[in-house]
Design a protein around this motif. Structure first.
Motif, PDB file in Angstrom:
ATOM      1  N   ALA A 157       0.934  -1.239  -0.344  1.00 54.11           N
ATOM      2  CA  ALA A 157       0.317  -0.234   0.043  1.00 54.11           C
ATOM      3  C   ALA A 157       0.683   1.231  -0.148  1.00 54.11           C
ATOM      4  O   ALA A 157       0.788   2.161  -0.712  1.00 54.11           O
ATOM      5  CB  ALA A 157      -0.729  -0.050   1.515  1.00 54.11           C
ATOM      6  N   ASN A 158       2.084   1.114   0.998  1.00 47.97           N
ATOM      7  CA  ASN A 158       2.562   2.438   1.049  1.00 47.97           C
ATOM      8  C   ASN A 158       3.427   2.957  -0.552  1.00 47.97           C
ATOM      9  O   ASN A 158       3.462   3.536  -0.485  1.00 47.97           O
ATOM     10  CB  ASN A 158       3.658   2.433   2.135  1.00 47.97           C
ATOM     11  N   LEU A 159       3.980   1.757  -1.030  1.00 52.16           N
ATOM     12  CA  LEU A 159       4.666   1.732  -2.664  1.00 52.16           C
ATOM     13  C   LEU A 159       3.370   2.331  -3.603  1.00 52.16           C
ATOM     14  O   LEU A 159       3.717   3.132  -4.350  1.00 52.16           O
ATOM     15  CB  LEU A 159       4.794   0.363  -2.707  1.00 52.16           C
ATOM     16  N   ASP A 160       2.532   1.500  -3.453  1.00 48.58           N
ATOM     17  CA  ASP A 160       1.119   2.827  -4.000  1.00 48.58           C
ATOM     18  C   ASP A 160       0.970   3.959  -4.340  1.00 48.58           C
ATOM     19  O   ASP A 160       0.945   4.490  -4.917  1.00 48.58           O
ATOM     20  CB  ASP A 160      -0.507   1.321  -3.760  1.00 48.58           C
ATOM     21  N   ARG A 161       0.750   4.565  -3.305  1.00 49.99           N
ATOM     22  CA  ARG A 161       0.463   5.564  -2.874  1.00 49.99           C
ATOM     23  C   ARG A 161       1.670   6.577  -3.466  1.00 49.99           C
ATOM     24  O   ARG A 161       1.437   7.785  -3.413  1.00 49.99           O
ATOM     25  CB  ARG A 161       0.598   5.794  -1.333  1.00 49.99           C
ATOM     26  N   ALA A 162       3.089   6.452  -2.633  1.00 47.63           N
ATOM     27  CA  ALA A 162       4.453   7.109  -3.105  1.00 47.63           C
ATOM     28  C   ALA A 162       4.238   6.951  -4.813  1.00 47.63           C
ATOM     29  O   ALA A 162       5.303   8.071  -5.518  1.00 47.63           O
ATOM     30  CB  ALA A 162       5.384   6.116  -2.960  1.00 47.63           C
ATOM     31  N   LEU A 163       3.735   5.440  -5.375  1.00 51.18           N
ATOM     32  CA  LEU A 163       3.750   5.982  -7.136  1.00 51.18           C
ATOM     33  C   LEU A 163       3.187   6.782  -7.704  1.00 51.18           C
ATOM     34  O   LEU A 163       2.830   7.403  -8.637  1.00 51.18           O
ATOM     35  CB  LEU A 163       3.937   3.858  -7.964  1.00 51.18           C
ATOM     36  N   GLN A 164       1.615   6.958  -6.955  1.00 49.06           N
ATOM     37  CA  GLN A 164       0.836   8.030  -7.207  1.00 49.06           C
ATOM     38  C   GLN A 164       1.914   9.109  -6.684  1.00 49.06           C
ATOM     39  O   GLN A 164       0.998  10.594  -7.570  1.00 49.06           O
ATOM     40  CB  GLN A 164       0.026   8.142  -6.885  1.00 49.06           C
ATOM     41  N   LEU A 165       2.243   9.710  -5.989  1.00 45.32           N
ATOM     42  CA  LEU A 165       2.831  11.072  -5.769  1.00 45.32           C
ATOM     43  C   LEU A 165       4.657  11.064  -6.788  1.00 45.32           C
ATOM     44  O   LEU A 165       4.497  12.210  -6.546  1.00 45.32           O
ATOM     45  CB  LEU A 165       3.194  11.237  -4.263  1.00 45.32           C
ATOM     46  N   VAL A 166       4.676  10.165  -7.284  1.00 54.96           N
ATOM     47  CA  VAL A 166       6.079  10.802  -7.616  1.00 54.96           C
ATOM     48  C   VAL A 166       6.232  11.286  -8.886  1.00 54.96           C
ATOM     49  O   VAL A 166       6.859  12.484  -9.740  1.00 54.96           O
ATOM     50  CB  VAL A 166       6.412   9.216  -7.685  1.00 54.96           C
ATOM     51  N   ARG A 168       4.101  14.036  -9.660  1.00 55.15           N
ATOM     52  CA  ARG A 168       3.414  15.010  -9.304  1.00 55.15           C
ATOM     53  C   ARG A 168       4.975  15.376  -8.231  1.00 55.15           C
ATOM     54  O   ARG A 168       5.060  17.044  -8.243  1.00 55.15           O
ATOM     55  CB  ARG A 168       2.625  15.514  -7.800  1.00 55.15           C
ATOM     56  N   GLY A 169       5.820  14.401  -7.965  1.00 52.87           N
ATOM     57  CA  GLY A 169       7.196  15.564  -8.017  1.00 52.87           C
ATOM     58  C   GLY A 169       7.054  15.491  -6.370  1.00 52.87           C
ATOM     59  O   GLY A 169       7.868  15.913  -6.047  1.00 52.87           O
ATOM     60  N   PHE A 170       6.617  14.983  -5.472  1.00 52.80           N
ATOM     61  CA  PHE A 170       6.266  14.930  -4.315  1.00 52.80           C
ATOM     62  C   PHE A 170       7.168  13.650  -3.363  1.00 52.80           C
ATOM     63  O   PHE A 170       7.026  14.195  -2.051  1.00 52.80           O
ATOM     64  CB  PHE A 170       5.262  15.279  -3.399  1.00 52.80           C
ATOM     65  N   ILE A 171       6.992  12.501  -4.470  1.00 55.59           N
ATOM     66  CA  ILE A 171       8.691  11.794  -3.843  1.00 55.59           C
ATOM     67  C   ILE A 171       9.007  11.699  -4.738  1.00 55.59           C
ATOM     68  O   ILE A 171       9.185  11.546  -6.146  1.00 55.59           O
ATOM     69  CB  ILE A 171       7.695   9.987  -3.763  1.00 55.59           C
ATOM     70  N   LEU A 179      11.226   2.261  -0.429  1.00 51.57           N
ATOM     71  CA  LEU A 179       9.473   1.610  -0.280  1.00 51.57           C
ATOM     72  C   LEU A 179       9.466   0.070  -1.438  1.00 51.57           C
ATOM     73  O   LEU A 179       8.779  -0.900  -0.677  1.00 51.57           O
ATOM     74  CB  LEU A 179       8.321   2.479  -1.179  1.00 51.57           C
ATOM     75  N   THR A 180       9.907   0.015  -2.334  1.00 57.38           N
ATOM     76  CA  THR A 180       9.776  -1.071  -3.252  1.00 57.38           C
ATOM     77  C   THR A 180      10.539  -2.285  -2.305  1.00 57.38           C
ATOM     78  O   THR A 180       9.997  -3.733  -2.556  1.00 57.38           O
ATOM     79  CB  THR A 180      10.428  -0.906  -4.816  1.00 57.38           C
TER      80      THR A 180
END
Length: 399
Positions: A157-166, A168-171, A179-180
């Motif tokens: 779940a943490n990895l999935d959220r990070a991939l959505q934010l990457v 946008r430049g937040f991660i 996280l992977t």
């Protein structure tokens, strides 16, 4: 008045003269016939004596040589098809004994559902071992799997959220990689927990002792309440498939006559029941002490065959066509075995022979005789070569 009358010669002239002469003639004749009869009797008796004596002398003279000859029983053996047999003795044993022990961590024995003498099938439980501790360990391992699975789901779940934010430049890209890796480690811990549970289940399953093959239980060396462990002494001895064998001891010479597949009849001591088997292995070595080898006779399972018991065996050793003689006819000395044969002049002649198969009916003669000879049946040890005898034919059994 008494009158005495005297007769004188003169006065006798008046009497008949032929009365006295007739009496004397008859007496003389009787004496003559008596003498003649006596003489005739003596003559006849003498003649008879000399005739009888002459006949006796002639008979003795004609048969004197024959009456002094020893009468010897002889037999003409002929040629017979002889089935060879070898008698042997030995012990019974399991052909393929299987020692069975504990292969797991062991523990306290709860029950033993089989006993010696029982027939068991492959995979049947022989010993049940207490597994209370192992059951709890398995429950703990299952809980560890759930924990690892939860960690893996959270990491995913943490990895999935990070991939959505990457996007946008937040991660940063480095954070995504971290996280992977966390997700992959969590998944690996799930696999480790599952493997640990599987290992524990296998160990638990190995606590019980199972029959590795179908067969007859020969020994049982475990009781309920006993603690068993891996690497200990065998708890059971099983005859695989119930197959038995006899370890027959035979002489070095007899062993050379046998081959794998030869049939044999085995009779255990203490019983009249016989069992049929065949040789499946011949010993590659001879015992230096007693010059014997071992012929291993395979036998199918029968309740009357008990490993460790003593038995006798009769092993077939082929057939030959040869003369057969009783043991009494065969002699031996430093030169070897021989017999006495009676030739056409009724003389005893030594004949060297070579013996072969020994049976209950006699001994085969493989060389030295063709079967047409008159062989001395008995008393050969008292004869000398060239001695003249009077042969008397009998059968091989002496009748």
């Amino acid at each position: 008045m008494n009158y005495e009358t005297s007769v004188t010669a003169e006065s006798a002239e008046g009497y008949p003269a032929d009365l006295s002469d007739d009496s004397e003639v008859r007496a003389s004749r009787r004496r003559r016939w008596i003498v003649i009869a006596l003489v005739a009797f003596v003559v006849l008796a003498g003649v008879a004596f000399f005739v009888a004596r002459g006949n006796d002398d002639g008979a003795v003279g004609a048969g004197d040589d024959q009456s002094q000859l020893p009468v010897i029983s002889v037999v003409t053996p002929g040629r017979t098809t002889i089935a060879g047999e070898i008698d042997a003795s030995g012990t019974l044993a399991a052909r393929r004994p299987l020692p069975v022990g504990s292969v797991g961590e062991g523990g306290r024995v709860v029950s033993v559902p089989v006993d010696a003498g029982d027939w068991v099938d492959r995979g049947q439980v022989l010993v049940v071992v207490d597994r209370g501790v192992q059951v709890q360990q398995a429950a703990s391992a299952r809980a560890n799997i759930q924990v690892a699975q939860a960690d893996a789901e959270l990491a995913q779940a943490n990895l999935d959220r990070a991939l959505q934010l990457v996007d946008r430049g937040f991660i940063s890209k480095a954070e995504v990689d971290r996280l992977t890796a966390t997700r992959d480690a969590a998944r690996a811990r799930v696999q480790v927990a599952r493997a640990q549970l599987g290992e524990l289940q296998e160990r638990t399953a190995r606590l019980n002792i199972y029959a590795p093959a179908s067969g007859l239980v020969l020994q049982r060396n475990v009781e309920p309440g006993q603690t068993v462990g891996g690497g200990g002494e065998p708890l059971f001895m099983i005859a695989q498939g119930g197959q038995m064998e006899m370890m027959a001891k035979v002489s070095e010479a007899d062993l050379a006559k046998l081959s794998v597949g030869t049939k044999a009849t085995v009779t255990p001591v203490g019983t009249d029941t016989s069992f049929t088997g065949q040789i499946w292995q011949l010993a590659p070595m001879i015992d230096e002490g007693n010059r014997q080898g071992t012929a291993r006779i395979a036998l199918s399972y029968q309740p009357g065959l008990r490993p460790g018991g003593f038995a006798s065996a009769t092993i077939a050793s082929g057939t030959i066509v040869a003369p057969m003689l009783p043991e009494s006819a065969i002699l031996s000395d430093d030169e070897g075995s021989f017999v006495y044969v009676i030739d056409g002049e009724n003389k005893a002649q030594r004949r060297g022979v070579r013996t072969g198969i020994v049976t209950a009916s006699g001994i085969a003669i493989v060389s030295g005789l063709d079967g047409s000879e008159q062989v001395v049946l008995r008393a050969g040890g008292f004869l000398t070569e060239g001695e003249t005898v009077k042969p008397q034919k009998v059968s091989a059994d002496g009748n």
